[in-house]
Design a protein around this motif. Structure first.
Motif, PDB file in Angstrom:
ATOM      1  N   GLY A  90      34.011  47.754  36.465  1.00  0.00           N
ATOM      2  CA  GLY A  90      34.926  48.543  37.281  1.00  0.00           C
ATOM      3  C   GLY A  90      36.219  48.802  36.546  1.00  0.00           C
ATOM      4  O   GLY A  90      36.340  48.436  35.371  1.00  0.00           O
ATOM      5  N   THR A  91      37.159  49.401  37.199  1.00  0.00           N
ATOM      6  CA  THR A  91      37.220  49.643  38.630  1.00  0.00           C
ATOM      7  C   THR A  91      36.260  50.763  39.021  1.00  0.00           C
ATOM      8  O   THR A  91      36.279  51.842  38.411  1.00  0.00           O
ATOM      9  CB  THR A  91      38.653  50.031  39.037  1.00  0.00           C
ATOM     10  OG1 THR A  91      39.504  48.909  38.792  1.00  0.00           O
ATOM     11  CG2 THR A  91      38.764  50.400  40.498  1.00  0.00           C
ATOM     12  N   LEU A  92      35.454  50.482  40.062  1.00  0.00           N
ATOM     13  CA  LEU A  92      34.499  51.462  40.576  1.00  0.00           C
ATOM     14  C   LEU A  92      35.038  52.079  41.850  1.00  0.00           C
ATOM     15  O   LEU A  92      35.722  51.420  42.645  1.00  0.00           O
ATOM     16  CB  LEU A  92      33.170  50.766  40.854  1.00  0.00           C
ATOM     17  CG  LEU A  92      32.403  50.336  39.588  1.00  0.00           C
ATOM     18  CD1 LEU A  92      31.394  49.258  39.912  1.00  0.00           C
ATOM     19  CD2 LEU A  92      31.735  51.541  38.930  1.00  0.00           C
ATOM     20  N   GLY A 299      46.385  38.983  30.502  1.00  0.00           N
ATOM     21  CA  GLY A 299      47.593  39.681  30.051  1.00  0.00           C
ATOM     22  C   GLY A 299      48.064  39.127  28.722  1.00  0.00           C
ATOM     23  O   GLY A 299      48.627  38.035  28.668  1.00  0.00           O
ATOM     24  N   GLY A 300      47.753  39.868  27.656  1.00  0.00           N
ATOM     25  CA  GLY A 300      48.307  39.518  26.344  1.00  0.00           C
ATOM     26  C   GLY A 300      47.700  38.315  25.669  1.00  0.00           C
ATOM     27  O   GLY A 300      48.349  37.682  24.833  1.00  0.00           O
ATOM     28  N   ILE A 301      46.470  38.007  25.975  1.00  0.00           N
ATOM     29  CA  ILE A 301      45.823  36.887  25.261  1.00  0.00           C
ATOM     30  C   ILE A 301      45.236  37.430  23.960  1.00  0.00           C
ATOM     31  O   ILE A 301      44.212  38.099  23.956  1.00  0.00           O
ATOM     32  CB  ILE A 301      44.737  36.204  26.134  1.00  0.00           C
ATOM     33  CG1 ILE A 301      45.355  35.651  27.415  1.00  0.00           C
ATOM     34  CG2 ILE A 301      44.031  35.106  25.333  1.00  0.00           C
ATOM     35  CD1 ILE A 301      44.356  35.018  28.369  1.00  0.00           C
ATOM     36  N   TYR A 321      41.289  41.753  27.247  1.00  0.00           N
ATOM     37  CA  TYR A 321      40.929  43.156  27.016  1.00  0.00           C
ATOM     38  C   TYR A 321      41.567  43.602  25.707  1.00  0.00           C
ATOM     39  O   TYR A 321      40.899  43.733  24.673  1.00  0.00           O
ATOM     40  CB  TYR A 321      41.376  44.052  28.186  1.00  0.00           C
ATOM     41  CG  TYR A 321      40.865  45.481  28.106  1.00  0.00           C
ATOM     42  CD1 TYR A 321      40.843  46.174  26.912  1.00  0.00           C
ATOM     43  CD2 TYR A 321      40.398  46.151  29.231  1.00  0.00           C
ATOM     44  CE1 TYR A 321      40.357  47.477  26.820  1.00  0.00           C
ATOM     45  CE2 TYR A 321      39.909  47.461  29.154  1.00  0.00           C
ATOM     46  CZ  TYR A 321      39.910  48.109  27.931  1.00  0.00           C
ATOM     47  OH  TYR A 321      39.443  49.392  27.850  1.00  0.00           O
ATOM     48  N   THR A 322      42.896  43.797  25.696  1.00  0.00           N
ATOM     49  CA  THR A 322      43.565  44.329  24.500  1.00  0.00           C
ATOM     50  C   THR A 322      43.400  43.381  23.299  1.00  0.00           C
ATOM     51  O   THR A 322      43.208  43.836  22.163  1.00  0.00           O
ATOM     52  CB  THR A 322      45.050  44.582  24.806  1.00  0.00           C
ATOM     53  OG1 THR A 322      45.117  45.360  26.015  1.00  0.00           O
ATOM     54  CG2 THR A 322      45.735  45.356  23.712  1.00  0.00           C
ATOM     55  N   GLY A 323      43.437  42.093  23.539  1.00  0.00           N
ATOM     56  CA  GLY A 323      43.243  41.112  22.462  1.00  0.00           C
ATOM     57  C   GLY A 323      41.867  41.240  21.828  1.00  0.00           C
ATOM     58  O   GLY A 323      41.691  41.020  20.627  1.00  0.00           O
TER      59      GLY A 323
HETATM   60  C1  LIG Z   1      42.113  51.048  28.739  1.00  0.00           C
HETATM   61  C2  LIG Z   1      42.295  50.090  29.875  1.00  0.00           C
HETATM   62  C3  LIG Z   1      41.671  50.340  31.084  1.00  0.00           C
HETATM   63  C4  LIG Z   1      41.822  49.456  32.153  1.00  0.00           C
HETATM   64  N1  LIG Z   1      41.182  49.712  33.328  1.00  0.00           N
HETATM   65  C5  LIG Z   1      41.282  48.836  34.338  1.00  0.00           C
HETATM   66  C6  LIG Z   1      40.580  49.056  35.543  1.00  0.00           C
HETATM   67  O1  LIG Z   1      39.846  50.034  35.694  1.00  0.00           O
HETATM   68  N2  LIG Z   1      40.750  48.167  36.553  1.00  0.00           N
HETATM   69  C7  LIG Z   1      41.548  47.051  36.422  1.00  0.00           C
HETATM   70  O2  LIG Z   1      41.639  46.270  37.360  1.00  0.00           O
HETATM   71  N3  LIG Z   1      42.208  46.810  35.284  1.00  0.00           N
HETATM   72  C8  LIG Z   1      42.089  47.665  34.240  1.00  0.00           C
HETATM   73  N4  LIG Z   1      42.757  47.424  33.080  1.00  0.00           N
HETATM   74  C9  LIG Z   1      43.671  46.252  33.002  1.00  0.00           C
HETATM   75  C10 LIG Z   1      42.997  45.032  32.354  1.00  0.00           C
HETATM   76  O3  LIG Z   1      41.893  44.595  33.102  1.00  0.00           O
HETATM   77  C11 LIG Z   1      44.008  43.882  32.202  1.00  0.00           C
HETATM   78  O4  LIG Z   1      44.429  43.469  33.475  1.00  0.00           O
HETATM   79  C12 LIG Z   1      45.236  44.282  31.394  1.00  0.00           C
HETATM   80  O5  LIG Z   1      44.884  45.136  30.328  1.00  0.00           O
HETATM   81  C13 LIG Z   1      45.966  43.063  30.822  1.00  0.00           C
HETATM   82  O6  LIG Z   1      45.140  42.356  29.938  1.00  0.00           O
HETATM   83  P1  LIG Z   1      45.202  42.521  28.323  1.00  0.00           P
HETATM   84  O7  LIG Z   1      46.632  42.370  27.924  1.00  0.00           O
HETATM   85  O8  LIG Z   1      44.297  41.437  27.795  1.00  0.00           O
HETATM   86  O9  LIG Z   1      44.682  43.861  28.023  1.00  0.00           O
HETATM   87  C14 LIG Z   1      42.623  48.290  31.998  1.00  0.00           C
HETATM   88  C15 LIG Z   1      43.249  48.045  30.778  1.00  0.00           C
HETATM   89  C16 LIG Z   1      43.091  48.917  29.717  1.00  0.00           C
HETATM   90  C17 LIG Z   1      43.773  48.611  28.404  1.00  0.00           C
END
Ligand SMILES: Cc1cc2nc3c(=O)[nH]c(=O)nc-3n(C[C@H](O)[C@H](O)[C@H](O)COP(=O)(O)O)c2cc1C
Length: 346
Positions: A90-92, A299-301, A321-323
């Motif tokens: 998701g998000t769906l 967040g930021g791992i 995610y980003t990490g």
């Molecule tokens: C390209 C991208 C798309 C994302 N899409 C969603 C989403 O659809 N739904 C959601 O809950 N979070 C979404 N997120 C947020 C991530 O799940 C996460 O909460 C956020 O990126 C912080 O983690 P990170 O610093 O490890 O990336 C998205 C993040 C990115 C970078």
């Protein structure tokens, strides 16, 4: 290998192209004889000390893939080879939607971050169900939202449709009202709306053969008062806890120049600049709740150290995610190894 060869190649492409290209490569590798076996051999790390019982589920390790990466549940089987303890899809939304116009995903490499305004691009919840049929093993979370064109007055029905449709196919749910890229979505963080929505989902939950855990995904940079309200909402609705945090619209203390940031424009910032605030949020929530309040920290791992900070602050599980983009799939194993080493010294 990822940082010296693969990442420079991916980072030459636009971020969105690189995403699909990377998943194409992984799928191809997993399909060739012994491909999946070798990926698992390289990336998976199993140890009894990593196992966790959270949300009534048994996780093989606490490191998950955050929502947004595999929105349509297309690649979870291949991603599973990389050693994640769970994957959130998701998000769906009820209907498929294209999301915002491109470009809508940007790297800010000086800060090890991303800025995105994807806008819930997804093929719709029914298509995801098709992908999830016959799945086995891996723990999957279902992150649900509303269609962009759905008025907030009808938003509840969107969440209910997604919840009912996805219920037999996922292990836990995440209600996302905190994405900064959907117009007026933040208005749904209003206490009365959330209590009503979450209570309605719980009622549906009780009527199913097996009820599923529900978490609320919260915005970053919430004040103590706002976090207190979240704690109250969780307590009133008896959902299981929160995912802290989503991306941020803040642009404080970045190395990236203002000119570049202005060129990029609106969007949610993720990655290293988010780390400190996400950890602070987790710590506040843990200090003000009991152990049965589940916190998934995200967040930021980008390193094992940051992962350990989130767990020490009180997260039961973590997500990346980003990490994952900046450090590569080895990050999962490195975090898990560090966690085992740390647990052994305690
Ligand atoms: C390209 C991208 C798309 C994302 N899409 C969603 C989403 O659809 N739904 C959601 O809950 N979070 C979404 N997120 C947020 C991530 O799940 C996460 O909460 C956020 O990126 C912080 O983690 P990170 O610093 O490890 O990336 C998205 C993040 C990115 C970078």
């Amino acid at each position: 290998m990822y940082k010296s060869f693969i990442k420079p190649l991916f980072f030459r492409m636009s971020p969105e192209k690189a995403h699909y290209f990377a998943m194409g490569c992984l799928s191809l590798l997993a399909r060739i004889p012994f491909g999946a076996f070798f990926i698992r051999l390289i990336y998976q790390y199993k140890h009894p000390l990593l196992e966790r019982k959270v949300l009534g589920l048994k996780f093989s390790n606490p490191v998950g893939l955050a929502a947004g990466f595999d929105k349509d549940a297309r690649w979870y089987r291949q991603l599973d080879h990389l050693g994640f303890g769970f994957i959130e899809i998701g998000t769906l939304t009820p209907k498929p939607q294209a999301g915002n116009s491109k470009p809508r995903l940007f790297r800010i490499t000086e800060d090890n971050g991303l800025i995105n305004r994807m806008g819930f691009n997804n093929l719709g919840v029914d298509a995801a169900v098709e992908q999830l049929k016959n799945r086995k093993g891996l723990i999957i979370g279902g992150n649900i939202g509303k269609n962009t064109l759905t008025d907030n007055a009808e938003a509840k029905e969107d969440y209910i449709y997604c919840f009912k449709t996805l219920h037999p196919h996922v292990d836990y749910f995440v209600v996302n009202v905190s994405c900064p890229n959907i117009k007026n979505l933040d208005k749904l963080q209003d206490k009365d709306f959330l209590v009503d929505l979450l209570q309605s989902l719980q009622l549906i939950n009780e009527r199913q053969a097996d009820s599923k855990a529900i978490l609320l995904k919260i915005a970053s940079h919430l004040s103590p008062e706002q976090l207190d309200e979240i704690i109250e909402i969780v307590s009133i609705t008896k959902i299981d806890g929160v995912i802290a945090t989503n991306t941020t619209t803040h642009r404080n203390n970045l190395k990236t120049s203002n000119t570049v940031l202005e060129q990029i424009g609106n969007g949610g910032l993720s990655g290293q600049p988010l780390a400190l605030n996400a950890t602070k949020t987790i710590r506040y929530l843990r200090e003000h709740t009991t152990d049965d309040f589940v916190i998934i920290g995200v967040g930021g791992i980008h390193s094992p150290e940051e992962a350990l900070r989130k767990l020490e602050a009180g997260a039961d599980l973590i997500q990346i995610y980003t990490g994952f983009i900046y450090e590569g799939p080895g990050l999962i194993k490195n975090i898990n190894k560090a966690l085992v080493d740390k647990t052994k010294t305690l």
